[in-house]
Write a protein that holds these residues in place. Sequence first.
Motif, PDB file in Angstrom:
ATOM      1  N   TYR A 163      64.289  -3.451 -22.814  1.00 29.25           N
ATOM      2  CA  TYR A 163      63.147  -2.839 -22.126  1.00 29.25           C
ATOM      3  C   TYR A 163      61.959  -3.797 -22.113  1.00 29.25           C
ATOM      4  O   TYR A 163      61.314  -4.001 -21.068  1.00 29.25           O
ATOM      5  CB  TYR A 163      62.782  -1.532 -22.826  1.00 29.25           C
ATOM      6  CG  TYR A 163      61.671  -0.760 -22.178  1.00 29.25           C
ATOM      7  CD1 TYR A 163      61.913   0.101 -21.112  1.00 29.25           C
ATOM      8  CD2 TYR A 163      60.364  -0.866 -22.645  1.00 29.25           C
ATOM      9  CE1 TYR A 163      60.886   0.812 -20.525  1.00 29.25           C
ATOM     10  CE2 TYR A 163      59.325  -0.154 -22.062  1.00 29.25           C
ATOM     11  CZ  TYR A 163      59.597   0.681 -21.004  1.00 29.25           C
ATOM     12  OH  TYR A 163      58.565   1.399 -20.419  1.00 29.25           O
ATOM     13  N   GLU A 164      61.654  -4.381 -23.275  1.00 26.61           N
ATOM     14  CA  GLU A 164      60.522  -5.306 -23.351  1.00 26.61           C
ATOM     15  C   GLU A 164      60.781  -6.544 -22.491  1.00 26.61           C
ATOM     16  O   GLU A 164      59.861  -7.075 -21.865  1.00 26.61           O
ATOM     17  CB  GLU A 164      60.279  -5.718 -24.805  1.00 26.61           C
ATOM     18  CG  GLU A 164      59.817  -4.593 -25.720  1.00 26.61           C
ATOM     19  CD  GLU A 164      58.400  -4.141 -25.421  1.00 26.61           C
ATOM     20  OE1 GLU A 164      57.710  -4.800 -24.622  1.00 26.61           O
ATOM     21  OE2 GLU A 164      57.967  -3.118 -25.989  1.00 26.61           O
ATOM     22  N   GLY A 165      62.039  -7.010 -22.458  1.00 29.14           N
ATOM     23  CA  GLY A 165      62.354  -8.167 -21.623  1.00 29.14           C
ATOM     24  C   GLY A 165      62.117  -7.887 -20.157  1.00 29.14           C
ATOM     25  O   GLY A 165      61.572  -8.728 -19.425  1.00 29.14           O
ATOM     26  N   SER A 171      56.165  -8.445 -15.244  1.00 34.47           N
ATOM     27  CA  SER A 171      54.743  -8.805 -15.320  1.00 34.47           C
ATOM     28  C   SER A 171      54.493 -10.256 -14.947  1.00 34.47           C
ATOM     29  O   SER A 171      53.348 -10.728 -15.018  1.00 34.47           O
ATOM     30  CB  SER A 171      54.207  -8.545 -16.734  1.00 34.47           C
ATOM     31  OG  SER A 171      54.863  -9.377 -17.680  1.00 34.47           O
ATOM     32  N   GLY A 172      55.544 -10.999 -14.576  1.00 35.11           N
ATOM     33  CA  GLY A 172      55.358 -12.361 -14.095  1.00 35.11           C
ATOM     34  C   GLY A 172      55.791 -13.455 -15.043  1.00 35.11           C
ATOM     35  O   GLY A 172      55.611 -14.639 -14.729  1.00 35.11           O
ATOM     36  N   SER A 173      56.361 -13.113 -16.195  1.00 36.20           N
ATOM     37  CA  SER A 173      56.827 -14.149 -17.123  1.00 36.20           C
ATOM     38  C   SER A 173      58.051 -14.852 -16.555  1.00 36.20           C
ATOM     39  O   SER A 173      58.753 -14.322 -15.695  1.00 36.20           O
ATOM     40  CB  SER A 173      57.179 -13.517 -18.482  1.00 36.20           C
ATOM     41  OG  SER A 173      56.041 -12.915 -19.057  1.00 36.20           O
ATOM     42  N   ASP A 174      58.296 -16.043 -17.064  1.00 33.47           N
ATOM     43  CA  ASP A 174      59.419 -16.837 -16.575  1.00 33.47           C
ATOM     44  C   ASP A 174      60.737 -16.144 -16.924  1.00 33.47           C
ATOM     45  O   ASP A 174      61.032 -15.904 -18.094  1.00 33.47           O
ATOM     46  CB  ASP A 174      59.368 -18.232 -17.204  1.00 33.47           C
ATOM     47  CG  ASP A 174      60.384 -19.178 -16.579  1.00 33.47           C
ATOM     48  OD1 ASP A 174      61.571 -19.063 -16.928  1.00 33.47           O
ATOM     49  OD2 ASP A 174      59.983 -20.013 -15.753  1.00 33.47           O
ATOM     50  N   GLN A 175      61.529 -15.839 -15.904  1.00 35.28           N
ATOM     51  CA  GLN A 175      62.775 -15.109 -16.129  1.00 35.28           C
ATOM     52  C   GLN A 175      63.750 -15.907 -17.001  1.00 35.28           C
ATOM     53  O   GLN A 175      64.402 -15.347 -17.879  1.00 35.28           O
ATOM     54  CB  GLN A 175      63.448 -14.780 -14.794  1.00 35.28           C
ATOM     55  CG  GLN A 175      62.647 -13.849 -13.905  1.00 35.28           C
ATOM     56  CD  GLN A 175      63.425 -13.454 -12.660  1.00 35.28           C
ATOM     57  OE1 GLN A 175      64.643 -13.374 -12.680  1.00 35.28           O
ATOM     58  NE2 GLN A 175      62.709 -13.211 -11.572  1.00 35.28           N
ATOM     59  N   LEU A 176      63.869 -17.193 -16.752  1.00 32.99           N
ATOM     60  CA  LEU A 176      64.819 -18.013 -17.490  1.00 32.99           C
ATOM     61  C   LEU A 176      64.509 -18.011 -18.978  1.00 32.99           C
ATOM     62  O   LEU A 176      65.401 -17.853 -19.811  1.00 32.99           O
ATOM     63  CB  LEU A 176      64.805 -19.444 -16.935  1.00 32.99           C
ATOM     64  CG  LEU A 176      65.752 -20.441 -17.617  1.00 32.99           C
ATOM     65  CD1 LEU A 176      67.199 -19.984 -17.467  1.00 32.99           C
ATOM     66  CD2 LEU A 176      65.564 -21.843 -17.043  1.00 32.99           C
ATOM     67  N   ILE A 177      63.236 -18.170 -19.305  1.00 31.10           N
ATOM     68  CA  ILE A 177      62.848 -18.219 -20.709  1.00 31.10           C
ATOM     69  C   ILE A 177      63.062 -16.859 -21.381  1.00 31.10           C
ATOM     70  O   ILE A 177      63.608 -16.769 -22.486  1.00 31.10           O
ATOM     71  CB  ILE A 177      61.375 -18.657 -20.842  1.00 31.10           C
ATOM     72  CG1 ILE A 177      61.216 -20.098 -20.357  1.00 31.10           C
ATOM     73  CG2 ILE A 177      60.896 -18.527 -22.277  1.00 31.10           C
ATOM     74  CD1 ILE A 177      59.783 -20.602 -20.361  1.00 31.10           C
ATOM     75  N   VAL A 178      62.653 -15.795 -20.702  1.00 33.01           N
ATOM     76  CA  VAL A 178      62.779 -14.454 -21.284  1.00 33.01           C
ATOM     77  C   VAL A 178      64.242 -14.100 -21.540  1.00 33.01           C
ATOM     78  O   VAL A 178      64.623 -13.677 -22.641  1.00 33.01           O
ATOM     79  CB  VAL A 178      62.123 -13.399 -20.365  1.00 33.01           C
ATOM     80  CG1 VAL A 178      62.432 -11.990 -20.873  1.00 33.01           C
ATOM     81  CG2 VAL A 178      60.616 -13.613 -20.305  1.00 33.01           C
ATOM     82  N   PHE A 179      65.076 -14.307 -20.534  1.00 33.73           N
ATOM     83  CA  PHE A 179      66.490 -13.939 -20.693  1.00 33.73           C
ATOM     84  C   PHE A 179      67.196 -14.859 -21.686  1.00 33.73           C
ATOM     85  O   PHE A 179      68.114 -14.423 -22.395  1.00 33.73           O
ATOM     86  CB  PHE A 179      67.197 -13.972 -19.341  1.00 33.73           C
ATOM     87  CG  PHE A 179      66.773 -12.862 -18.420  1.00 33.73           C
ATOM     88  CD1 PHE A 179      66.551 -11.576 -18.908  1.00 33.73           C
ATOM     89  CD2 PHE A 179      66.586 -13.099 -17.067  1.00 33.73           C
ATOM     90  CE1 PHE A 179      66.158 -10.553 -18.063  1.00 33.73           C
ATOM     91  CE2 PHE A 179      66.195 -12.074 -16.214  1.00 33.73           C
ATOM     92  CZ  PHE A 179      65.974 -10.799 -16.718  1.00 33.73           C
TER      93      PHE A 179
END
Length: 226
Positions: A163-165, A171-179
């Motif tokens: 959920y937080e991811g 919210s605009g964070s980098d998808q690659l880094i988050v995942f």
Amino acid sequence: MPFLCQGAAVTLQSAAGGAALAIVIALVVGLMASSPLRTVRGVARVYMEFFRGTSVLVQLFWLFYAMPILTGYQMDKVFAGVLALGLNLGAYGSEVVRGALQAVPPSQREAAIALNFSPLQRMRYVILPQAFVEMIPPMNNLLIELLKATSLLSVITVADLAYEGRLLVNSGSDQLIVFALMLVIYFVFSYAITLVMRFVERRAARMVGRGKPRRRRATAAVEAAR
């Protein structure tokens, strides 16, 4: 990372609660499935087939959304998630317990009968300790599956790691880094479960006489090399 760490803490909480409930259910239902009484076995079989044959996601929706309509009581979303995970994985675990109990050699049961053990003593001192060693590897897999299934709790707005991811990505964070971070966190949790279960398996094997002390293993290896 602070948001992902908060979600990881909720994931651990949900996984721990679901695992505790699943283990208790697995032991109870697994013993019921091995009962000589046909009625008891029938009740256990109905539970096992129902929860293994239906989707855990549907069970989660039913507990959180349908139950309030029928009962007028709204469950806490984390509790509903833990309950759904425990009931679903407990059904799979009960089959593991039943299979492990059946895998104990008949000679062990016969020896316990010859020693005039009662049925409870046979189960407690002879059958269950040996079956416990056989349960651990498949239980390890089920606990890892339970950990990964906690990501489904995000559909009822439980603020877990998944959920937080998604919130961070939206919210605009980098998808690659988050995942990538989410993958690493799930892997670390899964590997920690594996390490703990391997330690438990070694200890359980030594308790029933299947393991060898390290010095004896080293000596045997030296002798074999000679």
